[in-house]
Structure formats: C-alpha cells, structure tokens
Design a protein around this motif. Sequence first.
Motif, short mmCIF file in Angstrom:
data_model
loop_
_atom_site.label_atom_id
_atom_site.label_comp_id
_atom_site.label_asym_id
_atom_site.label_seq_id
_atom_site.Cartn_x
_atom_site.Cartn_y
_atom_site.Cartn_z
N ASP A 82 3.08 23.92 76.79
CA ASP A 82 3.38 24.84 77.64
C ASP A 82 3.99 24.54 78.81
O ASP A 82 5.03 25.15 79.44
CB ASP A 82 2.27 25.89 77.88
CG ASP A 82 2.61 27.06 78.58
OD1 ASP A 82 3.47 27.87 77.76
OD2 ASP A 82 2.23 27.47 79.49
N ALA A 83 3.51 23.48 79.62
CA ALA A 83 4.12 23.00 80.94
C ALA A 83 5.52 22.66 80.62
O ALA A 83 6.43 22.76 81.16
CB ALA A 83 3.16 22.15 81.65
N GLU A 120 -6.67 22.03 73.47
CA GLU A 120 -6.35 22.79 74.64
C GLU A 120 -5.48 22.12 75.72
O GLU A 120 -4.50 22.47 76.34
CB GLU A 120 -7.69 23.13 75.40
CG GLU A 120 -7.35 24.18 76.52
CD GLU A 120 -8.81 24.52 76.87
OE1 GLU A 120 -8.70 25.26 78.00
OE2 GLU A 120 -9.71 24.14 76.50
N GLN A 121 -5.65 20.76 75.91
CA GLN A 121 -4.78 19.91 76.73
C GLN A 121 -3.29 19.71 76.10
O GLN A 121 -2.52 19.90 76.89
CB GLN A 121 -5.53 18.48 76.92
CG GLN A 121 -6.76 18.50 77.61
CD GLN A 121 -7.35 16.97 77.70
OE1 GLN A 121 -6.59 16.09 77.20
NE2 GLN A 121 -8.74 16.93 78.45
N ALA A 176 -16.05 19.62 69.97
CA ALA A 176 -15.88 20.22 71.33
C ALA A 176 -14.55 19.18 71.99
O ALA A 176 -13.72 19.48 72.61
CB ALA A 176 -17.10 19.86 72.22
N GLN A 177 -14.77 17.98 71.44
CA GLN A 177 -13.51 16.82 72.09
C GLN A 177 -12.43 17.49 71.39
O GLN A 177 -11.24 17.17 71.98
CB GLN A 177 -13.98 15.61 71.74
CG GLN A 177 -15.03 15.00 72.22
CD GLN A 177 -15.53 13.40 72.00
OE1 GLN A 177 -14.85 12.97 70.64
NE2 GLN A 177 -16.26 12.85 72.36
#
Length: 771
Positions: free
Chosen positions: A573-574, A566-567, A559-560
Amino acid sequence: MRVLPTTLEKLAFPRVLDALAERCQTFAGQARARALLPDLEGDALRAAHECVDEALTGDAISLGGVEDVRPLVERVQEGGMLEGPECLAIAYTMDAAATVKRAIALSNRPRLTELARGLASFDAVLRLVREQLDASGEVRDDATPKLREIRKRLHPMRGRIRDRMAQLLQQYAPYVQDPIVTLRRDRYVIPVKASAQSRVPGLVLDTSDSGATVFVEPAAVVPLNNELTLLEFEERDEVRRILIALGQRLAFDPGLEPTLAALTELDLVVASARLARDWALVRPEVAEGAAVRLPGARHPLIENCVPNDILLDAEAPLLVLTGPNAGGKTVLLKTLGLAVLMAHAGLFVAAAARAADGRPSRATLPPFRSVLTDIGDEQSIEASLSTYAAHLTNLRRIVEDAAPGTLLLIDELGSGTDPDEGAALSQAILEAVVERRAFGVVTTHLAPLKVFAAQRAGVRNAAMRFDVERLRPTFELVVGQPGRSYALAIAERVGLSPELLARAHEVLGPEGARLERLLETLETQRAALQAQLDEAEGARAAAVAEAELLRAQIERLRAQEAALLEQAAEKADALLQDTLARAKAWRETARSDPAQRGKAMEAISQLRRETKRRAPAAARPAAADRLAPGAIVRVDAYGAEGPVVEVRGDQLVVQLGLLKVEVARHEATVVRAPDAAKGPKAPVTPGAGFERELNVRGERVEEAIEKVRDLVREAHALQVESVRVLHGKGTGALRDAVRRYLKDERLVERFEDAVPYEGGFGVTVAYLRPR
C-alpha cells in the motif's frame, strides 16, 4: 433424617460440631453450632449449601460488634434494669446488624441477602441511645430537661461545698490530720486528729482503722451536704427512670428478636464456610436418584488420612468390604457415614473435586432419610446381653428399617460366633437388605460373604490394600475384588516355623487354600492391569502434551504468517501510494510546463514499467479488467456511484448522474465489475453451498477447537456472516473452551447463545467480521 444419638457419637459428629463452634464469632452461634442436627431436607438443605457456597466467595462477612445480648434482654423482660454500658451493648449489636445487612446487600449474594432480610433497622432507637448516653455508657446531662436542671444545680452545689471545706481546713489547720477533703457515706468530711475532735464542731461519720483519725462533717456544711444529698437522690431517680425506659425500648423492640436469630444463622453460615476452607471441604450435590459418589473421600478428623473414591450406585448400592485388620475398613465406613451426616446438616463434606484418576468429579448423595449402624461392641451388662446378642438386636432393627433412602453401616458382620453359622445368617441379612434397595457398606472377614458379593447382583466386592513386603496396610480402597486376611502370609514373614505354617495350611483345607490362591491371582492380575493402565495413561498424557506443543507451534506460525501478510500489505500500500503520488506530480509537471512534457511522460512510462514488474502477474489483468469501461464504481469524494466511461492512464472518467467527472484510480471503489455490468445476472450469495453448522459434541477439546478454527477461517474467506457451533450442554467444559477460542479469534466480531428453539445454550452462534 432419623439418626440415633449413639450413631452420632460413633460417627464422631459431635467433634465436627465442636470444630464448627470454635469458628463461630458469637456465643449464640456456638450454641447453635453444637445443637446442629442432620435433619435438613429438600429446599432447606439446598438453601443451606448455597449459603455456605456464597459465604466462601467474595469478601469475608464480619460480625464485629455483635455481642450475645440475650441475657440482657431477658433481664429487662423479667422486670430488671440495665446499666448504661449494658444498653450500649444492645445498641452496638443493633448497629452491627445494620452494617452486616448493608455489606451483604452490596455483595450480590442472593441466598445470604435473603437470610439478611431478618436483620431489622433500628435508626430511631439508636438515635435515642446516642441522645441519652455518652460513649462510656453514662447518662448525658441533657438526656432529659429534668436531668439537665438537676445537674445544673448539682455542679455549683459541689463547688460551694468544696470552697467552704477549704476555708474550714485553714480555720482548723492545727487539729486536721491531713489537709484534704474526702467523702464518707457520700458526704463531705475532713480528717481530724482524734485527740482534737472536740475542737471541730460537727458530726463524726467515720474513724480510721488505727483510731487516730476521725472524719468530721463540719456543722457549717451540714445544711449544704443535706441539700446536695437531696439533689443526688433526685439525679439518681431520674437516671434510673431514663435507664429503665431506654432498656425497655431496646429489649422490647419488635425487630430485635428476628435480628438476633438472623445474626445467629449468619454466624453459623460463616463458621461453616471457615470450616470448609480450613478442612478443604467441597459442596455435595444432594438430589433424588443420585448415586453416593465421594471422590477423594477422607475422614476430616484423622490427620493425613488417605483419600479414597467411594461409589454406591443403583447397580450396586451395597459394598462388602474385606481385608486385613487395621487396614482402614472401619475408617472408610465412618468416613461415609460422617459425610452423609455433615451434608444433611448443611455442611460441606471431606471430598475432592477430582477422582483418584485425576478426572473432574462432583460429590453427590441421595437424600437419606435414616442412617442405621452396627459399629463396635454393643454388650450391655444391664440387659444381660452378650456382644453377639447385642449385634443381632441391632441387625434386626437394621433389617426391619432398611428401605430406599436408608444408609446402612455394619462393621464386622458375622463376627463373635461360629464362622459357618455367622456366615449363613449374615448372607441372609444381606439378601434382605439388597431386596429392600438400601445403600450401605458392610465390613467382614468371612470368606462365604466374599463369594456371595461376587455372585449376587446389587452387591460389589471391595478390599483395603495391604503391602505384604512391608507388612503394613496402605489404606487404599480397591473396588471389584475381595480382600485377603493375609494371616498366613504375615505369619510367614515374621518367621513362624515352617511346621506350624504347614499345619495351618492343612487345617485350612483345599477349599480355603484354593480361595486364597484365587484371591492372590486376582490381586496379581489387577496389579498388572493397573500398571498397564498407568502406562497407557502416561502415554496419553504425553500425547496430549505433544499435541498442545504442536498446537502452540501452529498458532505461532499462523501468527507469524498473519504478521508477514499484514507487513506485506502495508508495504504494498505504501509503495502504491508513493507511485501514485510521483505519477501525479509528473502529470502536473507535463500540464504546467510544456518544455518538460517529454521528460514527464517518459518518467510516467518508467513508473508504469516498474509497477508491472513489481506486481504479481496474475493480479495485473484482474485489476485492469475491474476498472475497465462499463464497471460501476463509487466515488467517495462525491458520495455517488456511476459507470466508468473512459480510462485515461491513471485517471478515470466516471458518469455521475448528469455530470462526467475525472478522478484518480485510487479514489474509485469498484461496486460491480465490467462483466457484471453488461447484463443482469442472478445474485451470488456469499458462501453458497458452505455448511454453516459444525457439530463437535463428544469430541476432545483440542480436536474440537481445530475444527472450529477451520470453520471460522473458511467462512470468513467466503464472506459468510455467521456460523453455528453445536457443542451440547453437558458439563459446560467444551462450551467454555469453544467460547474462549472465539473470544480471542480476531476474525470473530461477537458470539451468543442460539435462541431456545434452535438449541439454546447448547449451540453458540458466532458472527464474523466483514472483509
């Protein structure tokens, strides 16, 4: 099932029925409970168990408002009349039946709904009751036109009489004992002093106990009282006619009898569910060919009874139970017999959902056709039979009637006579019983029968454990070894002299001593093996706990990892969007302001260098290659696809039909890379060579889930649309575990059973989310 009344008594079945009756809500239900017999078979037995099972789930079924109205109905049917409150009692029961039927219909319980179909609807007769009776059961004034007319005349008449009597009280005030108007013989009178009776003209209807007062009906109101009496007679006759008709309408309603019968059965079912809840009973599965399996069986009428696992199967349908006196042998025998009787009466049984080792287990029974017992002292003075002769009479009947589907319960076989002859005869009886393939439990103290049970197929030894150190039984069943009587061991512990003990051993002889030593050795070995088994079970439980801990840690790390990826993707992307926006702004500056063109181009070059430095080295050429001339891209702004004609920095020239358009790189989506566009190639199927089906049948849940997780992750990476997990049908535990994981897995879009010819509900097909 064929069972003698004496057998029901000895197995305490009537006491169970008393407890059942105490939980019924109606008198009819209590009578039905106390008359219950263990005579259900086949579909009727299965339906009874399903009804109790449904009554235990969902909201409780209340029979509030239901009364035992059968005596009232019988009175009407015999020509009697009901009073208004009695008519209301029948009406309330009818209304309560309709309420119960609606509640069951809304609860989605099929068996109870089927049972509730016997509850009729009484809308018409209930409306008639409401029209003719008030809430207290009195006949309403407007029940009929005739009664309305009678009471319309009655009320004013009573008022006129009371007004006239008030005048007479004033007129004869000196002679009146008390200035009140009262009734005697249903006629209005005034109390007059006995000494002044002649002063008040009228009829004397009564006197006081002391004689000092006479109750006089004044002559002036006699005609009015006569008229009132006639009206009251008319009212009484009309009310009586109304009540007779209403009572007959209620008692002879065609739906009343089946409704009362259905309410009684519902009351019995609800009481059975309450008994199951109060006594922690479980539903038995009664099926042809099933073994007698009662995990954690206990006697429901004995407080703090020690539970034991009872198993009689086709391999060994007969259990020879030995052990010390007061060790629990007879209780175990009666526990089995009572469970069989309760199951065949439609009740749940006193067992557990898990065996003594903690594993899940269901209570199962074959459909017994008779229960034959020989328990206790059967001596009959009238028939001049001794105890042993009475036992033999019972045993003869048991041997004659023994057959498949018969349960035999024999207590203290071979007792009451010479041990050698008793053992020989008992062995012959057991051999005959085994040949007839009957199920049964036999308790005994005879050593030859222990040897027989150890050597004969179809018979299994068992014993009740005894704590020699504490000199008390543990009431625990041990299957697979005979029990000891512990007579000499107990004698030694209580301090009997060594001389007496030595003589007892001498009388016992070498054979008896060898048998006792053998049993003692077997007990010691079994205790050691049980200790090792407990230790291994503890190690296994610890390993499972550690595996669960590791699995939780792995899940947490995964999960981490997913969160970090994802982060990172969001950050990348940003950053890309920021870089593209800045580049676009500098290009606009270069076009609109020639003086700033040099500065703008230098800024754009600087952005390119920063982007190359930040991007992974392996990714840069791949991205450039995919947007090279010849690549097929889709431009969402135009809703069309076309080849890239030219690359101008961060701008692409794309041929869309007859038009060439210039779009930004981020506005184009690659459909086919340049190398694929150069010539036709065979289409590549996602996941080619990947095994889409995983077989986890027979595996432990933890291992199976890990394999399913790996399958899903790999399939998603290869863009496989769906996978199949073959878990089998079995008990459904593995299937449920696999589906719980798939439900929580974010890569899985949905899952379902395979089609019947491809495995049905033994296979789960999982569809993955597209990348």
